[in-house]
Structure formats: structure tokens, C-alpha cells
Design a protein around this motif. Structure first.
Motif, PDB file in Angstrom:
ATOM      1  N   ALA A  88       0.848  -1.189   0.000  1.00 48.01           N
ATOM      2  CA  ALA A  88       0.000   0.000   0.000  1.00 48.01           C
ATOM      3  C   ALA A  88       0.882   1.238   0.000  1.00 48.01           C
ATOM      4  N   TRP A  89       0.322   2.354  -0.446  1.00 49.48           N
ATOM      5  CA  TRP A  89       1.063   3.608  -0.486  1.00 49.48           C
ATOM      6  C   TRP A  89       0.423   4.604   0.469  1.00 49.48           C
ATOM      7  N   LYS A  90       1.253   5.274   1.249  1.00 51.17           N
ATOM      8  CA  LYS A  90       0.758   6.358   2.091  1.00 51.17           C
ATOM      9  C   LYS A  90       0.758   7.632   1.258  1.00 51.17           C
ATOM     10  N   VAL A  91      -0.368   8.349   1.295  1.00 46.50           N
ATOM     11  CA  VAL A  91      -0.516   9.609   0.572  1.00 46.50           C
ATOM     12  C   VAL A  91      -0.761  10.705   1.599  1.00 46.50           C
ATOM     13  N   ILE A  92       0.100  11.716   1.582  1.00 57.54           N
ATOM     14  CA  ILE A  92      -0.033  12.868   2.471  1.00 57.54           C
ATOM     15  C   ILE A  92      -0.344  14.082   1.608  1.00 57.54           C
ATOM     16  N   ILE A  93      -1.439  14.764   1.928  1.00 55.23           N
ATOM     17  CA  ILE A  93      -1.828  15.958   1.181  1.00 55.23           C
ATOM     18  C   ILE A  93      -2.012  17.091   2.175  1.00 55.23           C
ATOM     19  N   LYS A  94      -1.359  18.234   1.908  1.00 55.52           N
ATOM     20  CA  LYS A  94      -1.477  19.400   2.767  1.00 55.52           C
ATOM     21  C   LYS A  94      -2.027  20.568   1.953  1.00 55.52           C
ATOM     22  N   ASN A  95      -3.071  21.187   2.466  1.00 59.78           N
ATOM     23  CA  ASN A  95      -3.728  22.302   1.795  1.00 59.78           C
ATOM     24  C   ASN A  95      -3.109  23.605   2.291  1.00 59.78           C
ATOM     25  N   ASN A  96      -2.285  24.230   1.458  1.00 58.94           N
ATOM     26  CA  ASN A  96      -1.656  25.503   1.809  1.00 58.94           C
ATOM     27  C   ASN A  96      -2.364  26.681   1.148  1.00 58.94           C
ATOM     28  N   THR A  97      -3.585  26.445   0.642  1.00 58.32           N
ATOM     29  CA  THR A  97      -4.350  27.522   0.022  1.00 58.32           C
ATOM     30  C   THR A  97      -5.239  28.186   1.070  1.00 58.32           C
ATOM     31  N   ASP A  98      -5.969  29.213   0.650  1.00 61.77           N
ATOM     32  CA  ASP A  98      -6.929  29.887   1.531  1.00 61.77           C
ATOM     33  C   ASP A  98      -8.331  29.323   1.354  1.00 61.77           C
ATOM     34  N   GLU A  99      -8.465  28.250   0.576  1.00 61.60           N
ATOM     35  CA  GLU A  99      -9.770  27.676   0.284  1.00 61.60           C
ATOM     36  C   GLU A  99      -9.821  26.217   0.728  1.00 61.60           C
ATOM     37  N   VAL A 100     -11.014  25.653   0.721  1.00 61.54           N
ATOM     38  CA  VAL A 100     -11.179  24.235   1.044  1.00 61.54           C
ATOM     39  C   VAL A 100     -10.807  23.417  -0.192  1.00 61.54           C
ATOM     40  N   VAL A 101     -10.076  22.343   0.013  1.00 65.50           N
ATOM     41  CA  VAL A 101      -9.719  21.412  -1.067  1.00 65.50           C
ATOM     42  C   VAL A 101     -10.550  20.149  -0.884  1.00 65.50           C
ATOM     43  N   TRP A 102     -11.151  19.686  -1.976  1.00 68.74           N
ATOM     44  CA  TRP A 102     -11.964  18.472  -1.956  1.00 68.74           C
ATOM     45  C   TRP A 102     -11.246  17.387  -2.734  1.00 68.74           C
ATOM     46  N   LEU A 103     -11.195  16.197  -2.172  1.00 68.42           N
ATOM     47  CA  LEU A 103     -10.590  15.040  -2.836  1.00 68.42           C
ATOM     48  C   LEU A 103     -11.669  13.973  -3.007  1.00 68.42           C
ATOM     49  N   ASN A 104     -11.995  13.660  -4.256  1.00 67.40           N
ATOM     50  CA  ASN A 104     -13.048  12.698  -4.563  1.00 67.40           C
ATOM     51  C   ASN A 104     -12.438  11.305  -4.695  1.00 67.40           C
ATOM     52  N   TRP A 105     -12.381  10.569  -3.587  1.00 65.32           N
ATOM     53  CA  TRP A 105     -11.772   9.237  -3.589  1.00 65.32           C
ATOM     54  C   TRP A 105     -12.535   8.271  -4.495  1.00 65.32           C
ATOM     55  N   GLU A 106     -13.844   8.490  -4.662  1.00 62.08           N
ATOM     56  CA  GLU A 106     -14.648   7.570  -5.478  1.00 62.08           C
ATOM     57  C   GLU A 106     -14.206   7.575  -6.940  1.00 62.08           C
ATOM     58  N   LYS A 107     -13.711   8.719  -7.414  1.00 60.97           N
ATOM     59  CA  LYS A 107     -13.248   8.822  -8.804  1.00 60.97           C
ATOM     60  C   LYS A 107     -11.732   8.702  -8.921  1.00 60.97           C
ATOM     61  N   ALA A 108     -11.045   8.477  -7.802  1.00 58.30           N
ATOM     62  CA  ALA A 108      -9.587   8.327  -7.836  1.00 58.30           C
ATOM     63  C   ALA A 108      -9.214   7.022  -8.534  1.00 58.30           C
ATOM     64  N   GLY A 109      -8.014   6.987  -9.067  1.00 55.87           N
ATOM     65  CA  GLY A 109      -7.558   5.800  -9.785  1.00 55.87           C
ATOM     66  C   GLY A 109      -6.200   5.318  -9.310  1.00 55.87           C
ATOM     67  N   PHE A 110      -6.013   4.020  -9.388  1.00 58.68           N
ATOM     68  CA  PHE A 110      -4.726   3.392  -9.034  1.00 58.68           C
ATOM     69  C   PHE A 110      -4.404   2.450 -10.176  1.00 58.68           C
ATOM     70  N   ILE A 111      -3.425   2.813 -10.993  1.00 55.48           N
ATOM     71  CA  ILE A 111      -3.104   2.061 -12.211  1.00 55.48           C
ATOM     72  C   ILE A 111      -1.754   1.378 -12.031  1.00 55.48           C
ATOM     73  N   VAL A 112      -1.745   0.054 -12.172  1.00 57.13           N
ATOM     74  CA  VAL A 112      -0.510  -0.723 -12.031  1.00 57.13           C
ATOM     75  C   VAL A 112      -0.258  -1.454 -13.347  1.00 57.13           C
ATOM     76  N   ASN A 113       0.855  -1.135 -13.993  1.00 55.56           N
ATOM     77  CA  ASN A 113       1.217  -1.737 -15.291  1.00 55.56           C
ATOM     78  C   ASN A 113       0.067  -1.678 -16.289  1.00 55.56           C
ATOM     79  N   GLY A 114      -0.585  -0.528 -16.344  1.00 57.07           N
ATOM     80  CA  GLY A 114      -1.652  -0.314 -17.326  1.00 57.07           C
ATOM     81  C   GLY A 114      -3.011  -0.844 -16.919  1.00 57.07           C
ATOM     82  N   LYS A 115      -3.114  -1.551 -15.798  1.00 55.66           N
ATOM     83  CA  LYS A 115      -4.402  -2.078 -15.337  1.00 55.66           C
ATOM     84  C   LYS A 115      -5.033  -1.083 -14.367  1.00 55.66           C
TER      85      LYS A 115
END
Length: 198
Positions: A88-115
Motif C-alpha cells: 500500500a502507499w501512504k498519501v499525504i496531502i497538505k492544503n496551503n491555500t486559503d480555500e477548502v480542497v476536496w478530494l473525490n476518492w470515489e473517482k480516484a484511480g490506481f493504475i498498475v502496469n496499465g491495469k
């Protein structure tokens, strides 16, 4: 910065300066192909600028600059860091903007060797993952894998050192759908190459 960091920066710069100086010394090197040989001596020094995991696999960005032992990138004042592992991969995301950041995990993708696959968050389940908000000057820390690697018998590995033959590699791409404030959602793709460290 510590003295070690300064030394690690100074060594490649000094070697490059010596190689360029030697190349332009016309009495010793008059043919152009000598530069290629000289620069190839520098490659082992530069090749250390990737992340090495606990299985002695080297993971590096395909398109972005690689730093010593770090897989980090900043875009639109959002900081991304990846800590790979064969399972598994650990993903760290930090929002340094003045706005809210939204991350849509449902549409996120994990591609391994083209799959292509969806993303599953730790603890790994086949349940759908929600959209997550990151407030200004805050961050999240999530562990993810490709959802198609989760089976009733367990979780298959993303990559395996034994399966990466000499000179071979595994390709990994993580796609993160990000929305900053009221701006349109964009799909940010991070592509990596996994090879044997030695």
C-alpha cells in the motif's frame, strides 16, 4: 540544513565541475563522444535521488523532479507526498491555500502496469470511499491500494521485488481528483517507476 545535506549537494556539483573542466581541456579531449563517457560517470551520483523502500526497490517520479529519499510535489499550493510500500502507499496531502480542497476518492484511480482500478483506503474494504474535504492549512494522511488487488484471500501486492527482473520495472500511476474552492475539478496524475535498487 545539516552538514550531511550540504555535503550531498556539494559532491555532485564538484564532480560536474571537474567533468566539464576536463572536457573543455582540448589538449586531452578533442572528440565530442568523450563528454558522454564523462557524464555517464556522474549518473550513479544522480541516481540516488529517488525513494528506496524497505524491500530495496527504487521508486521515482516519471515526469517530476526526484529528491533524495522523497517523493514530493507542490501544485496550486497543495502539497503531495507519497511513501510507497509493496502492499500500500501512504498519501499525504497538505492544503496551503486559503480555500477548502476536496478530494473525490470515489473517482480516484490506481493504475498498475496499465491495469486501471479504483482506490481503497486503509483498512482495506470493497466499500465506496467518500469525498473528503481538507480545510485551509490542514492536511490528511491516508494509506491506499488498488481496489482490484483486494481479494477474499487477502491483499495482493502492488509490486514485488522478485517479479521485477534485472532491467525490468513496474509502472504505478495514482490519479487524484482535486477541487480547490469553487474551481472545476481536475484529475492530477502522479506516475512512478519501480525498479530494483541494486
Amino acid at each position: 540544513m545539516t552538514l550531511t545535506v550540504y555535503i550531498l549537494i556539494a559532491i555532485p556539483i564538484c564532480i560536474l565541475a571537474i567533468l566539464i573542466w576536463t572536457y573543455f581541456d582540448y589538449r586531452k579531449y578533442k572528440r565530442e563522444h568523450h563528454l558522454i563517457i564523462l557524464l555517464s560517470l556522474l549518473f550513479p551520483t544522480l541516481s540516488h535521488a529517488q525513494y528506496i523502500d524497505n524491500e530495496n526497490c527504487r521508486i521515482s517520479f516519471k515526469s517530476y523532479e526526484n529528491h533524495q529519499d522523497k517523493l514530493e510535489y507542490i501544485k496550486d499550493n497543495v502539497f503531495y507526498q507519497f511513501i510507497p510500500n509493496s502492499s500500500a502507499w501512504k498519501v499525504i496531502i497538505k492544503n496551503n491555500t486559503d480555500e477548502v480542497v476536496w478530494l473525490n476518492w470515489e473517482k480516484a484511480g490506481f493504475i498498475v502496469n496499465g491495469k486501471a482500478s479504483g482506490v481503497s483506503l486503509f483498512p482495506f474494504t470493497t466499500d465506496k470511499v467518500p469525498t473528503e474535504s481538507i480545510q485551509s492549512n490542514h492536511g490528511i494522511n491516508r494509506t491506499i491500494t488498488a481496489s482490484n488487488l483486494i481479494t477474499p484471500k487477502g491483499i495482493n501486492k502492488i509490486y514485488n521485488k522478485r517479479n521485477i527482473r534485472k532491467g525490468g520495472r513496474t509502472s504505478v500511476t495514482i490519479v487524484l481528483p482535486i477541487t480547490i474552492g469553487n474551481r472545476p475539478q481536475f484529475f492530477h496524475a502522479f506516475s512512478f517507476t519501480v525498479t530494483k535498487a541494486n
